[in-house]
Design a protein around this motif. Structure first.
Motif, PDB file in Angstrom:
ATOM      1  N   ASP A  55       0.814  -1.210   0.000  1.00 33.93           N
ATOM      2  CA  ASP A  55       0.000   0.000   0.000  1.00 33.93           C
ATOM      3  C   ASP A  55       0.853   1.268   0.000  1.00 33.93           C
ATOM      4  O   ASP A  55       0.496   2.258  -0.639  1.00 33.93           O
ATOM      5  CB  ASP A  55      -0.954   0.014   1.195  1.00 33.93           C
ATOM      6  CG  ASP A  55      -2.075  -1.007   1.048  1.00 33.93           C
ATOM      7  OD1 ASP A  55      -2.190  -1.638  -0.034  1.00 33.93           O
ATOM      8  OD2 ASP A  55      -2.843  -1.181   2.014  1.00 33.93           O
ATOM      9  N   LYS A  83      -7.981  -2.776  -4.775  1.00 37.28           N
ATOM     10  CA  LYS A  83      -8.687  -2.718  -3.490  1.00 37.28           C
ATOM     11  C   LYS A  83      -9.692  -1.577  -3.473  1.00 37.28           C
ATOM     12  O   LYS A  83      -9.507  -0.561  -4.141  1.00 37.28           O
ATOM     13  CB  LYS A  83      -7.701  -2.482  -2.337  1.00 37.28           C
ATOM     14  CG  LYS A  83      -6.806  -3.641  -2.002  1.00 37.28           C
ATOM     15  CD  LYS A  83      -5.962  -3.264  -0.785  1.00 37.28           C
ATOM     16  CE  LYS A  83      -5.072  -4.396  -0.325  1.00 37.28           C
ATOM     17  NZ  LYS A  83      -4.287  -3.992   0.865  1.00 37.28           N
ATOM     18  N   ARG A  84     -10.712  -1.753  -2.648  1.00 44.53           N
ATOM     19  CA  ARG A  84     -11.699  -0.684  -2.462  1.00 44.53           C
ATOM     20  C   ARG A  84     -11.007   0.612  -2.024  1.00 44.53           C
ATOM     21  O   ARG A  84     -11.336   1.693  -2.508  1.00 44.53           O
ATOM     22  CB  ARG A  84     -12.743  -1.096  -1.428  1.00 44.53           C
ATOM     23  CG  ARG A  84     -13.770   0.009  -1.149  1.00 44.53           C
ATOM     24  CD  ARG A  84     -14.755  -0.389  -0.069  1.00 44.53           C
ATOM     25  NE  ARG A  84     -15.765  -1.270  -0.566  1.00 44.53           N
ATOM     26  CZ  ARG A  84     -17.003  -0.889  -0.895  1.00 44.53           C
ATOM     27  NH1 ARG A  84     -17.375   0.361  -0.753  1.00 44.53           N
ATOM     28  NH2 ARG A  84     -17.861  -1.751  -1.342  1.00 44.53           N
ATOM     29  N   ARG A  87      -9.670   2.429  -4.931  1.00 45.25           N
ATOM     30  CA  ARG A  87     -10.739   3.067  -5.705  1.00 45.25           C
ATOM     31  C   ARG A  87     -11.249   4.312  -4.976  1.00 45.25           C
ATOM     32  O   ARG A  87     -11.547   5.331  -5.598  1.00 45.25           O
ATOM     33  CB  ARG A  87     -11.848   2.060  -5.985  1.00 45.25           C
ATOM     34  CG  ARG A  87     -11.340   0.891  -6.851  1.00 45.25           C
ATOM     35  CD  ARG A  87     -12.421  -0.043  -7.287  1.00 45.25           C
ATOM     36  NE  ARG A  87     -13.031  -0.841  -6.244  1.00 45.25           N
ATOM     37  CZ  ARG A  87     -12.588  -2.026  -5.820  1.00 45.25           C
ATOM     38  NH1 ARG A  87     -11.481  -2.553  -6.324  1.00 45.25           N
ATOM     39  NH2 ARG A  87     -13.235  -2.700  -4.889  1.00 45.25           N
ATOM     40  N   GLU A 101     -14.787  -3.171 -13.944  1.00 47.49           N
ATOM     41  CA  GLU A 101     -13.903  -4.281 -13.547  1.00 47.49           C
ATOM     42  C   GLU A 101     -13.974  -5.382 -14.596  1.00 47.49           C
ATOM     43  O   GLU A 101     -15.045  -5.907 -14.891  1.00 47.49           O
ATOM     44  CB  GLU A 101     -14.317  -4.849 -12.196  1.00 47.49           C
ATOM     45  CG  GLU A 101     -13.444  -6.014 -11.766  1.00 47.49           C
ATOM     46  CD  GLU A 101     -13.915  -6.702 -10.500  1.00 47.49           C
ATOM     47  OE1 GLU A 101     -13.306  -7.736 -10.155  1.00 47.49           O
ATOM     48  OE2 GLU A 101     -14.873  -6.242  -9.865  1.00 47.49           O
ATOM     49  N   THR A 132      -4.946  -9.932  -3.683  1.00 43.67           N
ATOM     50  CA  THR A 132      -5.213  -8.554  -3.282  1.00 43.67           C
ATOM     51  C   THR A 132      -6.562  -8.060  -3.799  1.00 43.67           C
ATOM     52  O   THR A 132      -7.211  -7.232  -3.161  1.00 43.67           O
ATOM     53  CB  THR A 132      -4.089  -7.627  -3.804  1.00 43.67           C
ATOM     54  OG1 THR A 132      -2.842  -8.084  -3.284  1.00 43.67           O
ATOM     55  CG2 THR A 132      -4.304  -6.186  -3.398  1.00 43.67           C
ATOM     56  N   LEU A 133      -7.003  -8.580  -4.917  1.00 48.44           N
ATOM     57  CA  LEU A 133      -8.222  -8.094  -5.573  1.00 48.44           C
ATOM     58  C   LEU A 133      -9.445  -8.154  -4.666  1.00 48.44           C
ATOM     59  O   LEU A 133      -9.780  -9.200  -4.121  1.00 48.44           O
ATOM     60  CB  LEU A 133      -8.505  -8.902  -6.844  1.00 48.44           C
ATOM     61  CG  LEU A 133      -9.793  -8.541  -7.594  1.00 48.44           C
ATOM     62  CD1 LEU A 133      -9.725  -7.113  -8.131  1.00 48.44           C
ATOM     63  CD2 LEU A 133     -10.038  -9.531  -8.712  1.00 48.44           C
ATOM     64  N   GLU A 134     -10.076  -7.016  -4.515  1.00 50.12           N
ATOM     65  CA  GLU A 134     -11.381  -6.916  -3.863  1.00 50.12           C
ATOM     66  C   GLU A 134     -12.356  -6.526  -4.973  1.00 50.12           C
ATOM     67  O   GLU A 134     -12.316  -5.385  -5.453  1.00 50.12           O
ATOM     68  CB  GLU A 134     -11.361  -5.852  -2.761  1.00 50.12           C
ATOM     69  CG  GLU A 134     -10.430  -6.193  -1.623  1.00 50.12           C
ATOM     70  CD  GLU A 134     -10.270  -5.055  -0.611  1.00 50.12           C
ATOM     71  OE1 GLU A 134     -10.870  -3.967  -0.786  1.00 50.12           O
ATOM     72  OE2 GLU A 134      -9.518  -5.255   0.361  1.00 50.12           O
ATOM     73  N   PRO A 135     -13.197  -7.464  -5.416  1.00 49.08           N
ATOM     74  CA  PRO A 135     -14.105  -7.144  -6.517  1.00 49.08           C
ATOM     75  C   PRO A 135     -14.933  -5.900  -6.218  1.00 49.08           C
ATOM     76  O   PRO A 135     -15.199  -5.575  -5.058  1.00 49.08           O
ATOM     77  CB  PRO A 135     -14.993  -8.388  -6.622  1.00 49.08           C
ATOM     78  CG  PRO A 135     -14.159  -9.491  -6.050  1.00 49.08           C
ATOM     79  CD  PRO A 135     -13.362  -8.841  -4.944  1.00 49.08           C
ATOM     80  N   GLY A 137     -17.627  -3.580  -5.330  1.00 50.09           N
ATOM     81  CA  GLY A 137     -18.775  -3.806  -4.461  1.00 50.09           C
ATOM     82  C   GLY A 137     -20.064  -3.289  -5.077  1.00 50.09           C
ATOM     83  O   GLY A 137     -20.052  -2.387  -5.910  1.00 50.09           O
ATOM     84  N   GLU A 140     -20.440   0.411  -5.050  1.00 48.64           N
ATOM     85  CA  GLU A 140     -19.437   1.235  -5.715  1.00 48.64           C
ATOM     86  C   GLU A 140     -19.924   1.607  -7.121  1.00 48.64           C
ATOM     87  O   GLU A 140     -20.643   0.844  -7.754  1.00 48.64           O
ATOM     88  CB  GLU A 140     -18.106   0.485  -5.816  1.00 48.64           C
ATOM     89  CG  GLU A 140     -17.432   0.261  -4.477  1.00 48.64           C
ATOM     90  CD  GLU A 140     -16.095  -0.420  -4.639  1.00 48.64           C
ATOM     91  OE1 GLU A 140     -15.080   0.302  -4.734  1.00 48.64           O
ATOM     92  OE2 GLU A 140     -16.069  -1.663  -4.686  1.00 48.64           O
ATOM     93  N   ARG A 144     -19.203  -4.688 -13.163  1.00 50.02           N
ATOM     94  CA  ARG A 144     -18.300  -5.829 -13.340  1.00 50.02           C
ATOM     95  C   ARG A 144     -18.605  -6.371 -14.726  1.00 50.02           C
ATOM     96  O   ARG A 144     -19.746  -6.661 -15.047  1.00 50.02           O
ATOM     97  CB  ARG A 144     -18.545  -6.873 -12.258  1.00 50.02           C
ATOM     98  CG  ARG A 144     -18.297  -6.288 -10.860  1.00 50.02           C
ATOM     99  CD  ARG A 144     -18.327  -7.337  -9.771  1.00 50.02           C
ATOM    100  NE  ARG A 144     -17.081  -8.099  -9.857  1.00 50.02           N
ATOM    101  CZ  ARG A 144     -17.009  -9.432  -9.785  1.00 50.02           C
ATOM    102  NH1 ARG A 144     -18.093 -10.153  -9.608  1.00 50.02           N
ATOM    103  NH2 ARG A 144     -15.851 -10.049  -9.868  1.00 50.02           N
TER     104      ARG A 144
END
Length: 177
Positions: A55, A83-84, A87, A101, A132-135, A137, A140, A144
């Motif tokens: 980070d 990551k969220r 974003r 995404e 690490t990927l946070e799809p 949400g 958001e 996707r």
């Protein structure tokens, strides 16, 4: 119906962010910005050595990406934005940005990475990127998108433009296409 001034095409390495993002920008008649071009030399050297960024490495890069996006708007940006929190950092500097995404199966990602050479992104980093990927949400802004590019990037970009316009019209924050 208009689409947001900043669209960030996000995903892991090999997802097709640059190819799809350039096609999306062309479809919208916008500039295209590849966030990889904004990485400092230290980040590039680290990734070229197969060492994942943390980070602290990403913070100044994300600030440069969001500032460049804000200044270039309307623009399409290719940026991992895994990551969220990343974003949210982009959104804080480029309010109204929207994310697309690219959802690609792991086996296809591996195949793509094996077939390409990249200045600094080692295929060995795929597992760390997937971890690490946070799809994106459901709360958001964005969508996707199944990047099955069998039809080619231009047709996939046209599908994404239609989906983005529908989302804006329906005030839907995020959905899967």
């Amino acid at each position: 119906m208009r689409v947001p001034p900043v669209i960030v095409v996000m995903g892991v390495s090999g997802a097709g962010k640059s190819t799809f993002g350039a096609a999306l920008a062309a479809s919208l008649g916008r500039a295209f910005l590849d966030a990889d071009d904004l990485h400092p030399a230290e980040n590039k050297a680290k990734m070229a050595a197969g060492i994942p960024l943390d980070d602290a490495d990403r913070a100044p890069w994300l600030a440069a990406v969001s500032a460049a996006a804000r200044e270039a708007a309307p623009v399409v940006v290719a940026c991992s934005a895994l990551k969220r929190a990343y974003r949210e950092a982009i959104l804080s500097d480029a309010p109204g940005a929207c994310f697309v995404e690219l959802v690609v199966p792991r086996a296809e990602l591996k195949r793509r990475l094996a077939q390409r050479t990249h200045e600094f992104m080692s295929p060995a980093l795929l597992d760390s990127q997937l971890a690490t990927l946070e799809p994106l949400g459901a709360d958001e802004p964005g969508l996707r998108f199944d990047d099955s590019t069998a039809d080619g990037p231009a047709l996939a970009a046209d599908r994404a433009v239609r989906a983005l316009r529908e989302a804006v019209a329906a005030s839907t924050p995020c959905f899967t296409v």
